[in-house]
Design a protein around this motif. Sequence first.
Motif, PDB file in Angstrom:
ATOM      1  N   ILE A  63       0.772  -1.260  -0.006  1.00 15.72           N
ATOM      2  CA  ILE A  63       0.015   0.011   0.007  1.00 15.72           C
ATOM      3  C   ILE A  63       0.825   1.246   0.045  1.00 15.72           C
ATOM      4  N   VAL A  64       1.996   1.326   0.683  1.00 16.05           N
ATOM      5  CA  VAL A  64       2.822   2.343   0.830  1.00 16.05           C
ATOM      6  C   VAL A  64       3.326   2.559  -0.397  1.00 16.05           C
ATOM      7  N   LEU A  65       3.931   1.515  -1.229  1.00 10.14           N
ATOM      8  CA  LEU A  65       4.379   1.639  -2.561  1.00 10.14           C
ATOM      9  C   LEU A  65       3.555   2.099  -3.548  1.00 10.14           C
ATOM     10  N   LEU A  66       2.342   1.704  -3.354  1.00 16.58           N
ATOM     11  CA  LEU A  66       1.186   2.184  -4.334  1.00 16.58           C
ATOM     12  C   LEU A  66       1.078   3.459  -4.028  1.00 16.58           C
ATOM     13  N   LEU A  67       0.933   4.105  -2.923  1.00 17.33           N
ATOM     14  CA  LEU A  67       0.649   5.418  -2.537  1.00 17.33           C
ATOM     15  C   LEU A  67       1.980   6.519  -3.125  1.00 17.33           C
ATOM     16  N   GLU A  68       3.151   5.834  -3.305  1.00 21.89           N
ATOM     17  CA  GLU A  68       4.269   6.654  -3.511  1.00 21.89           C
ATOM     18  C   GLU A  68       4.382   7.093  -4.885  1.00 21.89           C
ATOM     19  N   LYS A  69       3.697   6.358  -5.615  1.00 20.25           N
ATOM     20  CA  LYS A  69       3.485   6.626  -7.224  1.00 20.25           C
ATOM     21  C   LYS A  69       2.726   7.848  -7.575  1.00 20.25           C
ATOM     22  N   ASN A  70       3.146   8.636  -8.423  1.00 23.33           N
ATOM     23  CA  ASN A  70       2.479   9.772  -8.806  1.00 23.33           C
ATOM     24  C   ASN A  70       1.393   9.630  -9.717  1.00 23.33           C
ATOM     25  N   ALA A  71       0.513  10.499 -10.028  1.00 23.07           N
ATOM     26  CA  ALA A  71      -0.695  10.312 -10.823  1.00 23.07           C
ATOM     27  C   ALA A  71      -0.307   9.880 -12.335  1.00 23.07           C
ATOM     28  N   ARG A  72       0.612  10.049 -12.950  1.00 17.61           N
ATOM     29  CA  ARG A  72       1.152   9.811 -14.128  1.00 17.61           C
ATOM     30  C   ARG A  72       1.542   8.256 -14.090  1.00 17.61           C
ATOM     31  N   GLU A  73       2.112   7.863 -13.128  1.00 18.32           N
ATOM     32  CA  GLU A  73       2.654   6.392 -13.047  1.00 18.32           C
ATOM     33  C   GLU A  73       1.445   5.334 -12.707  1.00 18.32           C
ATOM     34  N   LEU A  74       0.563   6.049 -11.968  1.00 17.66           N
ATOM     35  CA  LEU A  74      -0.876   5.067 -12.031  1.00 17.66           C
ATOM     36  C   LEU A  74      -1.757   4.989 -13.166  1.00 17.66           C
ATOM     37  N   ASN A  75      -1.962   6.051 -13.665  1.00 15.98           N
ATOM     38  CA  ASN A  75      -2.813   6.110 -14.867  1.00 15.98           C
ATOM     39  C   ASN A  75      -2.169   5.806 -16.094  1.00 15.98           C
ATOM     40  N   GLY A  76      -0.806   5.722 -16.316  1.00 16.48           N
ATOM     41  CA  GLY A  76      -0.051   5.341 -17.626  1.00 16.48           C
ATOM     42  C   GLY A  76      -0.187   6.303 -18.721  1.00 16.48           C
ATOM     43  N   PHE A  77      -0.603   7.635 -18.193  1.00 21.91           N
ATOM     44  CA  PHE A  77      -0.693   8.773 -19.191  1.00 21.91           C
ATOM     45  C   PHE A  77       0.662   9.268 -19.552  1.00 21.91           C
ATOM     46  N   THR A  78       0.885   9.531 -20.570  1.00 22.80           N
ATOM     47  CA  THR A  78       2.125  10.438 -20.877  1.00 22.80           C
ATOM     48  C   THR A  78       1.442  11.480 -21.787  1.00 22.80           C
ATOM     49  N   ALA A  79       2.046  12.748 -21.384  1.00 23.49           N
ATOM     50  CA  ALA A  79       1.557  14.091 -22.150  1.00 23.49           C
ATOM     51  C   ALA A  79       2.313  14.012 -23.429  1.00 23.49           C
ATOM     52  N   PRO A  80       1.673  14.335 -24.587  1.00 24.27           N
ATOM     53  CA  PRO A  80       2.083  14.641 -25.870  1.00 24.27           C
ATOM     54  C   PRO A  80       3.382  15.641 -25.703  1.00 24.27           C
ATOM     55  N   PRO A  81       4.420  15.443 -26.244  1.00 28.14           N
ATOM     56  CA  PRO A  81       5.656  16.481 -26.387  1.00 28.14           C
ATOM     57  C   PRO A  81       4.911  18.014 -26.793  1.00 28.14           C
ATOM     58  N   VAL A  82       5.642  18.652 -26.293  1.00 30.69           N
ATOM     59  CA  VAL A  82       5.222  20.244 -26.461  1.00 30.69           C
ATOM     60  C   VAL A  82       5.997  20.729 -27.656  1.00 30.69           C
ATOM     61  N   VAL A  83       5.520  21.041 -28.653  1.00 28.88           N
ATOM     62  CA  VAL A  83       6.117  21.616 -29.920  1.00 28.88           C
ATOM     63  C   VAL A  83       6.020  23.062 -30.053  1.00 28.88           C
ATOM     64  N   ILE A  84       7.352  23.949 -29.962  1.00 28.31           N
ATOM     65  CA  ILE A  84       7.236  25.138 -30.210  1.00 28.31           C
ATOM     66  C   ILE A  84       7.428  25.739 -31.508  1.00 28.31           C
ATOM     67  N   PRO A  85       6.507  26.334 -31.972  1.00 27.76           N
ATOM     68  CA  PRO A  85       6.508  26.959 -33.520  1.00 27.76           C
ATOM     69  C   PRO A  85       7.485  27.904 -33.487  1.00 27.76           C
ATOM     70  N   GLU A  86       8.214  27.665 -34.860  1.00 29.33           N
ATOM     71  CA  GLU A  86       9.565  28.605 -35.098  1.00 29.33           C
ATOM     72  C   GLU A  86       9.011  30.071 -35.306  1.00 29.33           C
ATOM     73  N   ASP A  87       9.764  31.056 -35.199  1.00 26.94           N
ATOM     74  CA  ASP A  87       9.550  32.274 -35.693  1.00 26.94           C
ATOM     75  C   ASP A  87       9.202  32.421 -36.809  1.00 26.94           C
ATOM     76  N   ASP A  88       8.119  33.103 -37.395  1.00 29.70           N
ATOM     77  CA  ASP A  88       8.130  33.348 -38.926  1.00 29.70           C
ATOM     78  C   ASP A  88       8.665  34.725 -39.160  1.00 29.70           C
ATOM     79  N   ALA A  89       9.250  35.706 -38.289  1.00 31.60           N
ATOM     80  CA  ALA A  89       9.431  36.790 -38.493  1.00 31.60           C
ATOM     81  C   ALA A  89      10.937  36.866 -39.080  1.00 31.60           C
ATOM     82  N   SER A  90      11.566  35.848 -38.705  1.00 29.95           N
ATOM     83  CA  SER A  90      13.055  35.773 -39.458  1.00 29.95           C
ATOM     84  C   SER A  90      13.068  35.583 -40.848  1.00 29.95           C
ATOM     85  N   GLN A  91      11.812  35.077 -41.484  1.00 34.84           N
ATOM     86  CA  GLN A  91      11.846  34.987 -42.930  1.00 34.84           C
ATOM     87  C   GLN A  91      11.543  36.030 -43.471  1.00 34.84           C
TER      88      GLN A  91
END
Length: 92
Positions: A63-91
């Motif tokens: 029970i202690v090992l189960l409660l020690e996990k964070n929500a991401r490990e329990l739910n198996g959810f991994t967020a999609p990677p964050v993509v930062i758009p490139e600046d169009d002002a340089s072109q």
Amino acid sequence: MKKGILLFWPSFIIAILATGVFFSIFDPAELSLHGKTLFNDKLSAYSVFFLISWTFGALNTSIVLLLEKNARELNGFTAPPVVIPEDDASQP
């Protein structure tokens, strides 16, 4: 293997301590239920109580090992990677 060690080693130590404390207070030959003795000899009383306390210690540790996990490990959810758009002002 690591999770097994994290589970069973602390519960083994808990079982040793619980058995030592319990049988330093109570004599296994005097344990009875409804007037009948529970164990024929002391070694079986020690063994049964040790295995029961090891089981409860393992349950507690799991029970202690189960409660020690964070929500991401329990739910198996991994967020999609964050993509930062490139600046169009340089072109031009």
